[in-house]
Design a protein around this motif. Structure first.
Motif, short mmCIF file in Angstrom:
data_model
loop_
_atom_site.label_atom_id
_atom_site.label_comp_id
_atom_site.label_asym_id
_atom_site.label_seq_id
_atom_site.Cartn_x
_atom_site.Cartn_y
_atom_site.Cartn_z
N VAL A 1 20.22 78.47 31.68
CA VAL A 1 19.38 78.96 32.77
C VAL A 1 18.59 80.20 32.32
CG1 VAL A 1 19.35 79.86 35.13
CG2 VAL A 1 20.90 77.99 34.52
N ILE A 2 19.25 81.09 31.57
CA ILE A 2 18.55 82.27 31.05
C ILE A 2 17.38 81.83 30.16
CG2 ILE A 2 18.78 84.22 29.47
CD1 ILE A 2 21.62 84.63 30.57
N ALA A 3 17.64 80.90 29.25
CA ALA A 3 16.59 80.43 28.34
C ALA A 3 15.46 79.77 29.10
CB ALA A 3 17.18 79.47 27.31
N ALA A 4 15.78 79.02 30.15
CA ALA A 4 14.76 78.32 30.92
C ALA A 4 13.87 79.28 31.69
CB ALA A 4 15.41 77.33 31.87
N LEU A 5 14.43 80.41 32.15
CA LEU A 5 13.67 81.33 32.99
C LEU A 5 12.91 82.37 32.19
CD1 LEU A 5 16.21 81.94 35.91
CD2 LEU A 5 14.21 80.46 35.88
N LEU A 6 13.39 82.76 31.02
CA LEU A 6 12.69 83.75 30.23
C LEU A 6 11.31 83.23 29.80
CD1 LEU A 6 15.40 85.25 27.84
CD2 LEU A 6 14.12 86.48 29.61
N PHE A 7 10.27 83.89 30.27
CA PHE A 7 8.91 83.50 29.90
C PHE A 7 8.65 82.01 30.12
CE2 PHE A 7 10.34 87.03 27.19
CZ PHE A 7 9.51 88.03 27.67
N ARG A 8 9.29 81.46 31.15
CA ARG A 8 9.19 80.04 31.53
C ARG A 8 9.75 79.11 30.44
NH1 ARG A 8 4.11 82.17 32.85
NH2 ARG A 8 3.81 82.49 35.09
N GLY A 9 10.58 79.65 29.57
CA GLY A 9 11.26 78.79 28.61
C GLY A 9 11.17 79.30 27.18
N VAL A 10 12.31 79.72 26.62
CA VAL A 10 12.39 80.07 25.20
C VAL A 10 13.39 79.12 24.55
CG1 VAL A 10 11.83 82.48 25.64
CG2 VAL A 10 14.24 81.78 25.54
N ARG A 11 13.51 79.20 23.23
CA ARG A 11 14.38 78.29 22.50
C ARG A 11 15.85 78.52 22.84
NH1 ARG A 11 12.03 79.59 16.64
NH2 ARG A 11 11.88 81.63 17.73
N LEU A 12 16.56 77.41 23.05
CA LEU A 12 17.98 77.42 23.38
C LEU A 12 18.76 76.71 22.29
CD1 LEU A 12 20.44 77.70 25.38
CD2 LEU A 12 19.69 75.50 26.35
N VAL A 13 19.81 77.35 21.80
CA VAL A 13 20.71 76.75 20.82
C VAL A 13 22.12 76.80 21.37
CG1 VAL A 13 21.76 77.08 18.54
CG2 VAL A 13 19.29 77.31 18.80
N HIS A 14 22.85 75.71 21.21
CA HIS A 14 24.25 75.68 21.62
C HIS A 14 25.16 75.69 20.40
CE1 HIS A 14 23.76 75.13 25.90
NE2 HIS A 14 23.00 74.07 25.74
N ILE A 15 26.18 76.55 20.45
CA ILE A 15 27.27 76.51 19.48
C ILE A 15 28.55 76.35 20.29
CG2 ILE A 15 28.44 77.66 17.56
CD1 ILE A 15 25.92 79.26 17.05
N PRO A 16 28.93 75.12 20.64
CA PRO A 16 30.11 74.92 21.48
C PRO A 16 31.39 75.23 20.73
CG PRO A 16 29.20 72.81 20.78
CD PRO A 16 28.24 73.86 20.32
N THR A 17 32.32 75.84 21.44
CA THR A 17 33.63 76.14 20.85
C THR A 17 34.77 75.45 21.59
OG1 THR A 17 33.96 78.13 22.19
CG2 THR A 17 32.79 78.40 20.10
N THR A 18 34.42 74.59 22.56
CA THR A 18 35.44 73.83 23.29
C THR A 18 35.09 72.35 23.23
OG1 THR A 18 34.33 73.84 25.45
CG2 THR A 18 35.71 75.75 24.91
N THR A 19 36.10 71.53 23.40
CA THR A 19 35.86 70.09 23.39
C THR A 19 35.00 69.67 24.59
OG1 THR A 19 38.06 69.90 24.39
CG2 THR A 19 37.88 69.40 22.05
N THR A 20 35.18 70.33 25.73
CA THR A 20 34.36 69.99 26.91
C THR A 20 32.89 70.19 26.61
OG1 THR A 20 36.13 70.63 28.42
CG2 THR A 20 33.91 70.54 29.33
N ALA A 21 32.55 71.33 26.02
CA ALA A 21 31.15 71.61 25.72
C ALA A 21 30.63 70.68 24.63
CB ALA A 21 30.99 73.07 25.30
N ALA A 22 31.39 70.54 23.55
CA ALA A 22 30.91 69.76 22.40
C ALA A 22 30.72 68.30 22.74
CB ALA A 22 31.89 69.90 21.23
N MET A 23 31.58 67.76 23.62
CA MET A 23 31.57 66.32 23.87
C MET A 23 30.92 65.96 25.20
SD MET A 23 35.34 65.34 22.42
CE MET A 23 35.87 65.97 20.81
N ASP A 24 30.45 66.96 25.93
CA ASP A 24 29.86 66.64 27.24
C ASP A 24 28.66 67.50 27.59
OD1 ASP A 24 30.01 65.16 29.85
OD2 ASP A 24 30.32 67.18 30.60
N SER A 25 28.88 68.79 27.84
CA SER A 25 27.82 69.57 28.46
C SER A 25 26.60 69.77 27.57
CB SER A 25 28.37 70.93 28.92
OG SER A 25 28.90 71.67 27.85
N VAL A 26 26.77 69.84 26.24
CA VAL A 26 25.59 70.03 25.39
C VAL A 26 24.81 68.74 25.19
CG1 VAL A 26 26.69 71.94 24.17
CG2 VAL A 26 26.81 69.64 23.20
N LEU A 27 25.37 67.62 25.64
CA LEU A 27 24.68 66.32 25.56
C LEU A 27 23.91 66.06 26.84
CD1 LEU A 27 27.64 64.34 23.98
CD2 LEU A 27 25.57 65.10 22.81
#
Length: 403
Positions: A124-150
């Motif tokens: 949400v922060i990346a989406a709102l800053l200047f109407r969108g800046v680059r977003l990178v995910h480095i997941p450290t949990t199985t929930t994030a790696a296998m679901d939310s970043v997809l």
């Protein structure tokens, strides 16, 4: 859909292209590959890295990542106590002001480091800053790696319910070091794998024999097991979002277990904070309730309901409501589920993902939702509360005791 590039990326990791609608982004994953992550981040030529994380993740992994980031550009770390309390409008507002005061520009890069909660806030922060800046995910949990970043969905909570406020923003890239996942506490590791189990039950039932074998083996932190589960999660989620970038049609099957699950998660978090039931555990419980509703409608056999209980129990997730959470508590929250509006409005029912068979959601294939009466949900919750757990090693909360 996801496609694997030929061979492995030089240096010891692999890449899949995640295609969701018209969006395409790379997903890199490997073992002990943080040095490769830093090499990729160096190529972004940013003026500022905004690292959004929580205090637990920062303590565990900050020292492994932050010095390398600071050698590339300035770094602003946004960290909060872990849990849903960081996904609120007041927190978002303060974080945005802090990032702007730190000198963020359109060249800046926001990094979501951690699980699904900091990942959502980062999105949400990346989406709102200047109407969108680059977003990178480095997941450290199985929930994030296998679901939310997809997913392209980025959201925070309202005071009414979960994920009510948000937008869509594709990540620039995702980097997963499976070695970070293997260090998770056992409960957190298993909790995250509940989303992978959801994919097997609702989308790719042909993978269930392998899933059951992995669960029976008990070595869920083994890199080979994690890589397989990650790969299957990518394939399952990509198959239903390739033509549905906003997850508002075929991708809604990914909401299996989430209607009751979100309500339980939010109710328990309001009661116990970060000690409450995790997202994955709550979703797993929600799948058992959904299977029970479908069985009572004559759609699923008793064997399929028991299979749900077997998988959920083997993952150490609850088979009954957490202590202190009542059926009434869940019903008060479930009325405000974020799938309202997909079906014609009705005060007595809500939109629900149910299965007619493993891998076969009910409803229109282009809108896999059906109306479920609130009375049906209440009755199913009561049945689940009274049901004897299928695993003989379950504790008083219906949670499997795994050695």
């Amino acid at each position: 859909m996801a496609t694997r590039d030929a061979g492995a990326v030089p240096g010891g990791w692999q890449v899949q292209r995640i295609r969701i609608g018209d969006t395409d982004y790379p997903y890199y994953y490997g073992i002990d590959c943080l040095d490769l992550v830093l090499q990729e981040l160096a190529a972004l030529d940013t003026d500022l890295f905004v690292v959004v994380t929580d205090d637990t993740v920062l303590g565990l992994h900050g020292q492994a990542l932050l010095p390398g980031l600071r050698a590339l550009a300035r770094v602003e770390v946004i960290s909060h106590p872990p849990g849903e309390s960081m996904k609120t409008l007041p927190v978002l507002t303060a974080d945005l002001e802090r990032v702007l005061a730190a000198g963020a520009t359109r060249r800046s890069v926001v990094i979501g480091l951690g699980g699904g909660v900091p990942g959502n806030l980062a999105g949400v922060i990346a989406a709102l800053l200047f109407r969108g800046v680059r977003l990178v995910h480095i997941p450290t949990t199985t929930t994030a790696a296998m679901d939310s970043v997809l997913s392209l969905k980025q959201a925070i909570n309202s005071t009414i319910g979960k994920n009510h406020i948000g937008t869509y923003l594709p990540p620039y890239a995702v980097f997963t070091d499976v070695a970070l996942l293997a260090t998770l506490p056992d409960r957190e590791l298993r909790s995250g794998l509940c989303e992978a189990a959801k994919n097997c039950l609702a989308i790719r039932p042909q993978t269930l024999p392998r899933l059951r074998a992995v669960l029976a083996d008990g070595e869920l932190s083994a890199p080979e097991a994690l890589l397989w589960l990650l790969d299957e999660s990518v394939r399952a989620k990509s198959s239903v979002t390739v033509n549905d970038a906003r997850e508002q049609r075929t991708g809604l099957v990914l909401e299996y277990g989430h209607t009751v699950g979100h309500a339980v998660e939010l109710a328990d978090h309001r009661r116990r904070g970060s000690d409450g039931v995790s997202h994955g555990e709550a979703i797993a419980f929600g799948m058992v309730v959904a299977a029970t509703i479908a069985h009572r409608r004559g759609w699923l056999s008793e064997d399929v309901v028991q299979l749900h209980e077997e998988v959920v129990g083997a993952l150490g997730a609850p088979l009954r409501l957490p202590e202190g959470i009542t059926v009434d508590t869940v019903m008060d929250v479930v009325r405000d589920d974020n799938k309202r509006g997909y079906l014609p409005p009705c005060t007595e029912s809500i939109a629900f993902v149910l299965l007619r068979d493993l891998g076969s959601p009910a409803g229109d294939p282009e809108l896999p939702l059906v109306a479920v009466l609130l009375s049906e949900i209440r009755e199913a919750l009561e049945v689940v509360q009274e049901r004897q757990p299928v695993l003989t090693g379950a504790d008083d909360n219906g949670r499997a005791e795994l050695g």
